[in-house]
Design an enzyme around this catalytic site. Structure first.
Site, PDB file in Angstrom:
ATOM      1  N   ASN A 122     -20.966  69.751  53.444  1.00  0.00           N
ATOM      2  CA  ASN A 122     -21.282  70.949  52.665  1.00  0.00           C
ATOM      3  C   ASN A 122     -22.647  70.906  51.992  1.00  0.00           C
ATOM      4  O   ASN A 122     -23.012  71.832  51.276  1.00  0.00           O
ATOM      5  CB  ASN A 122     -20.209  71.169  51.586  1.00  0.00           C
ATOM      6  CG  ASN A 122     -18.845  71.468  52.152  1.00  0.00           C
ATOM      7  OD1 ASN A 122     -18.245  70.612  52.789  1.00  0.00           O
ATOM      8  ND2 ASN A 122     -18.346  72.664  51.937  1.00  0.00           N
ATOM      9  N   VAL A 151     -26.246  74.421  49.907  1.00  0.00           N
ATOM     10  CA  VAL A 151     -25.008  73.866  49.360  1.00  0.00           C
ATOM     11  C   VAL A 151     -23.899  74.876  49.620  1.00  0.00           C
ATOM     12  O   VAL A 151     -23.924  75.995  49.100  1.00  0.00           O
ATOM     13  CB  VAL A 151     -25.128  73.596  47.842  1.00  0.00           C
ATOM     14  CG1 VAL A 151     -23.813  73.064  47.292  1.00  0.00           C
ATOM     15  CG2 VAL A 151     -26.258  72.613  47.568  1.00  0.00           C
ATOM     16  N   CYS A 152     -22.948  74.513  50.453  1.00  0.00           N
ATOM     17  CA  CYS A 152     -21.872  75.424  50.843  1.00  0.00           C
ATOM     18  C   CYS A 152     -20.709  75.323  49.869  1.00  0.00           C
ATOM     19  O   CYS A 152     -19.952  74.348  49.879  1.00  0.00           O
ATOM     20  CB  CYS A 152     -21.390  75.098  52.254  1.00  0.00           C
ATOM     21  SG  CYS A 152     -22.595  75.482  53.531  1.00  0.00           S
ATOM     22  N   LEU A 153     -20.596  76.330  49.020  1.00  0.00           N
ATOM     23  CA  LEU A 153     -19.506  76.412  48.055  1.00  0.00           C
ATOM     24  C   LEU A 153     -19.073  77.864  47.922  1.00  0.00           C
ATOM     25  O   LEU A 153     -19.921  78.765  47.825  1.00  0.00           O
ATOM     26  CB  LEU A 153     -19.952  75.899  46.689  1.00  0.00           C
ATOM     27  CG  LEU A 153     -19.883  74.395  46.415  1.00  0.00           C
ATOM     28  CD1 LEU A 153     -20.524  74.083  45.075  1.00  0.00           C
ATOM     29  CD2 LEU A 153     -18.441  73.899  46.440  1.00  0.00           C
ATOM     30  N   THR A 185     -21.838  80.921  49.287  1.00  0.00           N
ATOM     31  CA  THR A 185     -22.445  80.360  50.498  1.00  0.00           C
ATOM     32  C   THR A 185     -21.387  79.863  51.471  1.00  0.00           C
ATOM     33  O   THR A 185     -21.715  79.296  52.505  1.00  0.00           O
ATOM     34  CB  THR A 185     -23.381  79.192  50.133  1.00  0.00           C
ATOM     35  OG1 THR A 185     -22.683  78.268  49.270  1.00  0.00           O
ATOM     36  CG2 THR A 185     -24.616  79.709  49.405  1.00  0.00           C
TER      37      THR A 185
END
Length: 476
Positions: free
Chosen positions: A85, A92-94, A99
């Site tokens: 992530n 930043v994949c959250l 995202t």
């Protein structure tokens, strides 16, 4: 920027300051709080253990209606993906950042803020980050999970610790890139602006031959500007990173020793199924190199501290503002302890130098340290409190929060007040129980015994009492 956004961010920053976290750190300019830099240290007992990871937070004009844009800066100049992530490009994949798609209730809301964002990012740095990748959350095959962890442990120390601290110290240590493409596309960089000098005995010039006679690769000249400026000698977290390094040095070296016995140097990193193109973590293990680099960094920081003492005569002769400030604080603190007659602390200046203090702590009666006398040194820089003092026990101290060579881990309420520092360090000796927060346990042996079985706890107590009984020998 609207008043509502300003008030919201100001409130969040104030709350963050009042509730310090030993693993979350912020830096911002009061004139522009829409752009904030954060540093997160990796959670203990994970592959990211006490690594130093920086992020940039850029808040929109309609915050908190919409979340900030968050970018990971510790990515080896856009080459290294530290997590399924956390991409090499900084993404930043959250779900709370918008995202990544999330389940109901996981999206961004105005109830979220700076602290919850940082804690969410820190939660990605888990003990099994391989499972963060969608479709791999139930993976149990250790032939996939552990090799992925192993390369993260290596790169955490190489990139987030060694590369980072060498930059801060102005060391021309070669960058040990792990791929042929890195080496072939490289060119020699200029020294970072304002870099502090380091002993030439600790450094190897970039581009010079290594032990095999092959020129070492240097930093590639082409990468996004944000990566170019993310770690410089004048970085906002430079002083903090150096102090954390001294506190965590034994832990970093313990990781090196443990992992080098498991993974042979020269072994190629495993490639996860979700790594592709430039969004991956490629390389080979080289723990022998990391061990030497950690040693060199520690020597360079210790040399920097001794250089402050040498430079202090000039600061005194020029009657610097800080020289007068520290002298005044010393006189006030000495009078404070005399008036209160606590008998717990004695403060002195070394050779009447306001930049070099020592104070003696007396062990608490009826405690493990009863009868002990422990001398502590504090060395100040002329820019205190921007640069915090370097603190070290000169008398051996056996404690969960003090390293084997005497560096205490402590937090201070008023960084510009020397008495606050002395009080914080005194609490380590005077309080009965150390903190249970593992990020503060800088003596691995002591922590294992104190928080272990009843017999191990008794052994810890015996070691502490021996330490106290022997301490008076250093005053004879």
């Amino acid at each position: 920027m609207s008043n509502a956004v300003t008030l919201r961010l100001t409130k969040e920053l104030s709350e963050f300051t009042k509730n310090p976290d030993h693993q979350l750190f912020l830096h911002y300019d009061d004139s522009n709080i829409m752009n904030i830099k954060a540093m997160i240290t990796g959670p203990p007992d994970t592959p990211y253990c006490l690594g130093q990871f920086e992020f940039s937070l850029q808040f929109p004009k309609d915050y908190p209606t919409n979340p900030p844009k968050v970018l990971a800066l510790t990515t080896n100049h856009g080459r290294t993906r530290f997590n399924p992530n956390i991409y090499a490009g900084g993404k930043v994949c959250l779900s709370i950042l918008g995202t990544w798609r999330g389940n109901a209730g996981e999206q961004w809301s105005s109830a979220h803020g700076i602290t919850s964002i940082l804690l969410s990012i820190q939660s990605l740095m888990s003990d099994m980050p391989y499972r963060n990748e969608p479709g791999h959350d139930l993976e149990k095959d250790m032939t996939k999970l552990e090799p992925y962890n192993q390369k993260i442990r290596h790169e955490t120390i190489r990139i987030s610790v060694c590369d980072r601290l060498e930059k801060f110290l102005g060391m021309n240590q070669p960058y040990f890139f792990n791929t042929l493409s890195d080496a072939s596309s490289s060119s020699t960089p200029s020294s970072p602006p304002g870099a502090a000098s380091a002993s030439s005995a600790l450094a190897t010039p970039v581009g010079t031959p290594n032990s095999s006679g092959t020129p070492t690769p240097s930093t590639p000249a082409i990468f996004e500007p944000i990566y170019a400026s993310s770690v410089t000698a004048n970085d906002e977290f430079s002083d903090l990173s150096k102090r954390l390094f001294l506190a965590y040095y034994d832990i970093y070296q313990n990781t090196v020793e443990t992992e080098s016995a498991i993974v042979k140097d020269g072994t190629t990193f495993m490639k996860a199924s979700f790594e592709f193109g430039g969004n991956k973590m490629d390389g080979t293990f080289n723990y022998a190199s990391l061990r030497k680099r950690l040693e060199s960094i520690k020597l360079a920081i210790e040399k920097e501290t001794s250089d402050w003492i040498g430079q202090s005569s000039r600061w005194i002769s020029t009657s610097s503002r800080m020289s007068s400030n520290l002298k005044r604080q010393f006189e006030q603190i000495r009078e404070y302890y005399r008036e209160n007659n606590t008998g717990a602390v004695e403060v002195e200046l070394v050779d009447d130098n306001p930049f070099v203090w020592t104070f003696t702590l007396f062990g608490k009666p009826m405690s493990n340290y009863d009868g002990g006398m422990f001398k502590v040194q504090m060395v100040f820089h002329d820019t205190f409190p921007d640069i915090q003092p370097r603190v070290k026990f000169l008398t051996p101290m056996y404690h969960v929060h003090v390293t084997s060579d005497g560096v205490p881990f402590y937090s201070v309420e008023k960084p510009d007040d020397v008495r606050s520092h002395i009080h914080a360090i005194s609490r380590l000796v005077l309080e009965d129980e150390p903190s249970t927060n593992p990020s503060t346990h800088v003596n691995l042996e002591a922590a294992k015994l104190h928080f272990g079985t009843k017999e191990q706890r008794r052994e810890y107590n015996r070691n502490a009492r021996r330490c106290a009984s022997r301490s008076t020998e250093y005053f004879e």
